[in-house]
Design a protein around this motif. Structure first.
Motif, PDB file in Angstrom:
ATOM      1  N   ARG A  72      -5.804  -1.416   0.800  1.00 28.28           N
ATOM      2  CA  ARG A  72      -6.959  -1.750   0.058  1.00 28.28           C
ATOM      3  C   ARG A  72      -6.848  -3.019  -0.884  1.00 28.28           C
ATOM      4  O   ARG A  72      -5.842  -3.506  -1.101  1.00 28.28           O
ATOM      5  N   GLY A  73      -7.947  -3.984  -0.770  1.00 31.40           N
ATOM      6  CA  GLY A  73      -8.130  -5.116  -1.424  1.00 31.40           C
ATOM      7  C   GLY A  73      -7.420  -6.059  -0.616  1.00 31.40           C
ATOM      8  O   GLY A  73      -6.705  -7.021  -1.275  1.00 31.40           O
ATOM      9  N   VAL A  74      -7.305  -6.101   0.793  1.00 31.77           N
ATOM     10  CA  VAL A  74      -6.595  -6.923   1.544  1.00 31.77           C
ATOM     11  C   VAL A  74      -7.638  -7.683   2.531  1.00 31.77           C
ATOM     12  O   VAL A  74      -8.607  -7.280   2.737  1.00 31.77           O
ATOM     13  N   LEU A  75      -7.075  -8.481   3.113  1.00 31.96           N
ATOM     14  CA  LEU A  75      -7.804  -9.449   4.114  1.00 31.96           C
ATOM     15  C   LEU A  75      -7.619  -8.995   5.428  1.00 31.96           C
ATOM     16  O   LEU A  75      -6.495  -8.626   5.989  1.00 31.96           O
ATOM     17  N   LYS A  76      -8.593  -8.798   6.405  1.00 32.89           N
ATOM     18  CA  LYS A  76      -8.555  -8.437   7.869  1.00 32.89           C
ATOM     19  C   LYS A  76      -9.220  -9.425   8.717  1.00 32.89           C
ATOM     20  O   LYS A  76     -10.342  -9.992   8.143  1.00 32.89           O
ATOM     21  N   GLU A 126      -4.646  -6.554   9.254  1.00 29.57           N
ATOM     22  CA  GLU A 126      -4.275  -6.876   7.940  1.00 29.57           C
ATOM     23  C   GLU A 126      -3.663  -8.352   8.114  1.00 29.57           C
ATOM     24  O   GLU A 126      -2.445  -8.468   8.439  1.00 29.57           O
ATOM     25  N   SER A 163      -2.306 -11.980   5.479  1.00 31.39           N
ATOM     26  CA  SER A 163      -1.976 -12.495   4.219  1.00 31.39           C
ATOM     27  C   SER A 163      -1.242 -13.749   4.398  1.00 31.39           C
ATOM     28  O   SER A 163      -0.741 -14.248   5.253  1.00 31.39           O
ATOM     29  N   ALA A 218     -11.006 -14.675   1.462  1.00 32.74           N
ATOM     30  CA  ALA A 218     -12.309 -14.124   1.883  1.00 32.74           C
ATOM     31  C   ALA A 218     -13.395 -14.722   2.515  1.00 32.74           C
ATOM     32  O   ALA A 218     -13.648 -15.804   1.600  1.00 32.74           O
TER      33      ALA A 218
END
Length: 318
Positions: free
Chosen positions: A199-203, A268, A270, A276
């Motif tokens: 949750r709350g991650v970039l993809k 995912e 990082s 974002a």
């Protein structure tokens, strides 16, 4: 038909009453002969006979009680009751049909105990069964409601395997709560086991991780190679990969990232330089077509010297 069975119970009860009366009479005879035998009036033979009659009457009462119990049990077998109270799903018999049990008990009704508590028997391939555990969250869909996803949980992983065309699979029992009653028994469900969440991650799309720049842009990889980043552009779960961003000034720009979990379509990622909304490159378009490539073949062509119409005159002026 319970008529004969009920008559057998009544007959057994009557025999029990008769045996009880015989027992009372034998006890009275023994009491009378005991007093006379003590006075020497009754012989030992008569006294022993009275004791024998009392023992036989006592055994007769026990036998009659067993007969009554057996008759009542047979009468109870004539009434078939459901083991649970629920909803009838299927009926396999008709009124008046003879029900006979042979090697296996016949099925009369299929009863669902509680339709608000259902389960899915999912077949999982042996290559994926190691990632399925009891209590694991699950989501599934059914064809009756294509736009709706139902939550569930794994309740059991059965040890018995099944082999179909050399493919080994295991049955996983998924517990489902259906308070609305929209799910029906026998529906086909497509089950997805949630093995990891983030949750709350970039993809990014997986196509962006597989992108390879044109030959003229490969010269810009020197900086990424010096930083120890692979230039292949493919990164597995928990590894490193290379993304390409579009820079108006310098064109394509490499961006090393660390990859996380993936669902097969997105992964995912990082990186300190990634935020974002960053535009990443997942492919290139071919250059603009030439005028000949965009020419309409059905459009009238211009003749040499002006005009339009038919085909141009052949060489030589003919």
């Amino acid at each position: 038909d319970t008529t004969l069975l009920a008559s057998a119970v009544k007959d057994a009860e009557a025999n029990l009453e008769r045996a009880t009366a015989d027992l009372k009479q034998a006890r009275r005879d023994l009491e009378r002969l005991t007093a006379t035998h003590a006075q020497g009036i009754t012989s030992d033979s008569d006294f022993n006979k009275a004791q024998y009659n009392l023992d036989v009457a006592t055994a007769g009462v026990k036998s009659a009680e067993v007969a009554v119990s057996r008759g009542r049990q047979n009468l109870g077998y004539a009434t078939i009751r459901a083991p649970v109270s629920g909803t009838v799903v299927e009926r396999d018999v008709d009124v008046g049909q003879t029900v006979a049990a042979s090697l296996a008990a016949p099925k009369l009704f299929l009863i669902a105990n509680d339709l608000s508590e259902m389960q899915i028997l999912a077949s999982v391939d042996e290559s994926d069964i190691g990632r399925v555990k009891a209590g694991q969250p699950v989501r599934f869909t059914v064809k009756a409601y294509p736009g709706r996803t139902f939550p569930a949980r794994v309740s059991q992983v059965r040890l018995q395997s099944a082999t179909d065309q050399n493919v080994v699979s295991y049955t996983v029992v998924v517990a489902v709560k259906d308070p609305d009653g929209v799910l029906l028994p026998g529906m086909t469900a497509t089950v997805e086991f949630v093995t990891a969440t983030a949750r709350g991650v970039l993809k990014v799309p997986n196509a962006a991780l597989r992108f390879r720049p044109p030959q003229e842009a490969l010269a810009k990889l020197a900086r990424a190679r010096r930083e120890g980043v692979s230039a292949t552009g493919r990164g597995g779960e928990g590894g490193h990969a290379l993304l390409w961003t579009s820079d108006a000034a310098s064109g394509l720009k490499p961006l090393p990232v660390r990859t996380g979990i993936t669902d097969g379509q997105s992964t995912e990622v990082s990186s300190p330089e990634l935020a974002a909304g960053t535009r990443v490159v997942s492919g290139t378009l071919k250059g603009a077509k030439t005028a000949d490539e965009t020419k309409n073949p059905f459009q009238q062509q211009q003749r040499p010297g002006g005009g339009s119409g038919g085909p141009p005159p052949p060489p030589g002026g003919f």
